[in-house]
Design a protein around this motif. Structure first.
Motif, short mmCIF file in Angstrom:
data_model
loop_
_atom_site.label_atom_id
_atom_site.label_comp_id
_atom_site.label_asym_id
_atom_site.label_seq_id
_atom_site.Cartn_x
_atom_site.Cartn_y
_atom_site.Cartn_z
N VAL A 32 0.83 -1.22 0.00
CA VAL A 32 0.00 0.00 0.00
C VAL A 32 0.87 1.26 0.00
CG1 VAL A 32 -2.04 -1.08 1.00
CG2 VAL A 32 -0.32 -0.09 2.53
N HIS A 33 2.17 1.08 -0.31
CA HIS A 33 3.11 2.19 -0.47
C HIS A 33 3.49 2.89 0.83
CE1 HIS A 33 3.57 2.47 -4.93
NE2 HIS A 33 2.62 1.56 -4.80
N GLU A 34 3.35 2.17 1.95
CA GLU A 34 3.96 2.73 3.16
C GLU A 34 5.45 2.86 2.89
OE1 GLU A 34 3.00 0.82 6.88
OE2 GLU A 34 4.55 1.96 7.95
N GLU A 60 -1.43 15.89 -3.63
CA GLU A 60 -2.09 14.65 -4.06
C GLU A 60 -1.42 14.02 -5.28
OE1 GLU A 60 -4.09 13.05 -2.11
OE2 GLU A 60 -3.86 14.80 -0.79
N LEU A 74 2.76 8.05 -4.04
CA LEU A 74 1.85 7.60 -2.99
C LEU A 74 2.55 7.47 -1.64
CD1 LEU A 74 -0.17 4.79 -4.84
CD2 LEU A 74 -0.93 7.11 -4.26
N ASP A 75 3.80 7.03 -1.67
CA ASP A 75 4.56 6.90 -0.42
C ASP A 75 4.53 8.20 0.36
OD1 ASP A 75 5.44 5.07 -2.39
OD2 ASP A 75 7.29 4.69 -1.29
N SER A 117 2.42 11.14 -0.39
CA SER A 117 1.12 11.79 -0.17
C SER A 117 0.26 11.02 0.82
CB SER A 117 0.38 11.96 -1.49
OG SER A 117 0.10 10.71 -2.07
N ARG A 118 0.37 9.68 0.82
CA ARG A 118 -0.48 8.90 1.73
C ARG A 118 0.08 8.82 3.14
NH1 ARG A 118 -1.76 3.24 -1.30
NH2 ARG A 118 -3.35 4.00 -2.74
N PHE A 119 1.39 8.86 3.27
CA PHE A 119 1.97 8.48 4.56
C PHE A 119 2.80 9.54 5.26
CE2 PHE A 119 1.00 4.39 2.70
CZ PHE A 119 0.49 3.70 3.78
N GLU A 120 3.44 10.42 4.53
CA GLU A 120 4.34 11.33 5.24
C GLU A 120 3.54 12.52 5.78
OE1 GLU A 120 8.69 11.09 4.27
OE2 GLU A 120 7.83 11.08 2.26
N ARG A 177 1.77 15.73 6.55
CA ARG A 177 1.41 16.88 5.71
C ARG A 177 2.09 18.16 6.19
NH1 ARG A 177 -2.94 16.81 1.92
NH2 ARG A 177 -3.06 18.91 1.10
#
Ligand code: GLN
Length: 281
Positions: A59-61, A188, A192-193, A195-198, A200
């Motif tokens: 999931v791109h963690e 966005e 993904l690594d 935008s989804r996890f680090e 903001r």
């Protein structure tokens, strides 16, 4: 889970180097070297642990969150959710510090504004063994990572403060910052690594990405020692805005990173040692 299964799952998830990452995750799950992964025979427990790591990565963690570590300036930093993963590009700031201050024995007072993992500050402290530092970090999770890294890598040499950088008083001879500089609307579309996890707060630089530099434009002249330097990371396309954002400071140069992208703004407090701006002519 076998190495082949893991490679396939990571490839399906569009991870760039699926085989390489699968081997490194297996090495991490088993506590062995990457070289030993081809001949390893995991126990059922280890295979389950491996599968869990692989599923986090699909999931791109960020890889560094999963292994809990990231190298920066040849030092091993502990990282995890809530802190920006140190990037190789940011090493440009350390290179520039060594260029503007050739005397490694200088007893510098160093600040790092938005220190995150502490990577920049602690790398600088290893290069300047007589320097002392303060890292400011307003996000509690990142603050905890910075504190832990400081205790392990430079005990007693830096204070990490859970505070906004407005709390910085100075004077400092060297101020670093890798502030948030991504325009809000672009976040966005990042990998993904990221935008989804680090966090903001470590990325979002406001509508045009320059909010943090506007704040620094006011703060830096107040906290830099006479002749002191500030080294700031910038993003793609931001170099042209820097001259007007720091009218009170001398813009010494903008150094490129290894990919040739302007990455590090070098600023200097024009005031001489008596606190006066030298007159010209
Ligand atoms: N360099 C980071 C990235 O590209 C951004 C970090 C920052 O905003 N300071 O994701």
């Amino acid at each position: 889970m076998t190495l082949e299964d893991a490679t396939r799952l990571l490839a399906e998830a569009e991870i760039e180097n699926p085989r390489g990452e699968a081997r490194l995750l297996l090495a991490h799950a088993l506590g062995i070297d990457r070289d030993a992964t081809l001949t390893a025979t995991p126990t059922p427990d280890q295979a389950m642990r491996f599968a869990a790591l692989v599923s986090r990565r699909t999931v791109h963690e960020p890889f560094a969150y999963i292994t809990g570590a990231k190298e920066f300036w040849s030092m091993a930093f502990d990282v995890g959710p809530g802190v920006l993963v140190p990037r190789p590009d940011t090493e440009t700031l350390i290179e520039e510090a060594l260029r503007v201050i050739p005397d490694r024995s200088a007893a510098l007072r160093i600040a790092d504004l938005g220190t995150g993992s502490g990577a920049i500050l602690l790398a600088a402290l290893t290069e300047f063994p007589n320097a002392r530092g303060v890292g400011f970090e307003s996000a509690p999770q990142a603050f905890a990572w910075a504190k832990a890294n400081t205790e392990r890598l430079a005990p007693g040499r830096a204070e990490i403060r859970l505070a906004d950088w407005d709390a910085a008083d100075g004077p400092f001879d060297l101020v670093f910052s890798n502030p948030p500089y991504i325009p809000s609307g672009d976040i966005e579309s990042l990998a993904l690594d990221v935008s989804r996890f680090e966090p903001r707060g470590a990325l979002d630089g406001g509508p045009d990405g320059l909010d943090a530099y506007r704040a620094l434009g006011t703060l830096l002249p107040r906290i830099l020692s006479p002749g002191g330097h500030a080294l700031l990371e910038i993003g793609i396309g931001q170099a042209n805005s820097m001259e007007r954002l720091f009218p009170e400071l001398e813009l010494v140069r903008i150094a490129p990173d290894l990919a040739g992208i302007p990455r590090c703004v070098v600023l200097r407090n024009r005031k001489d040692c008596l606190g006066k701006t030298p007159s010209i002519g």
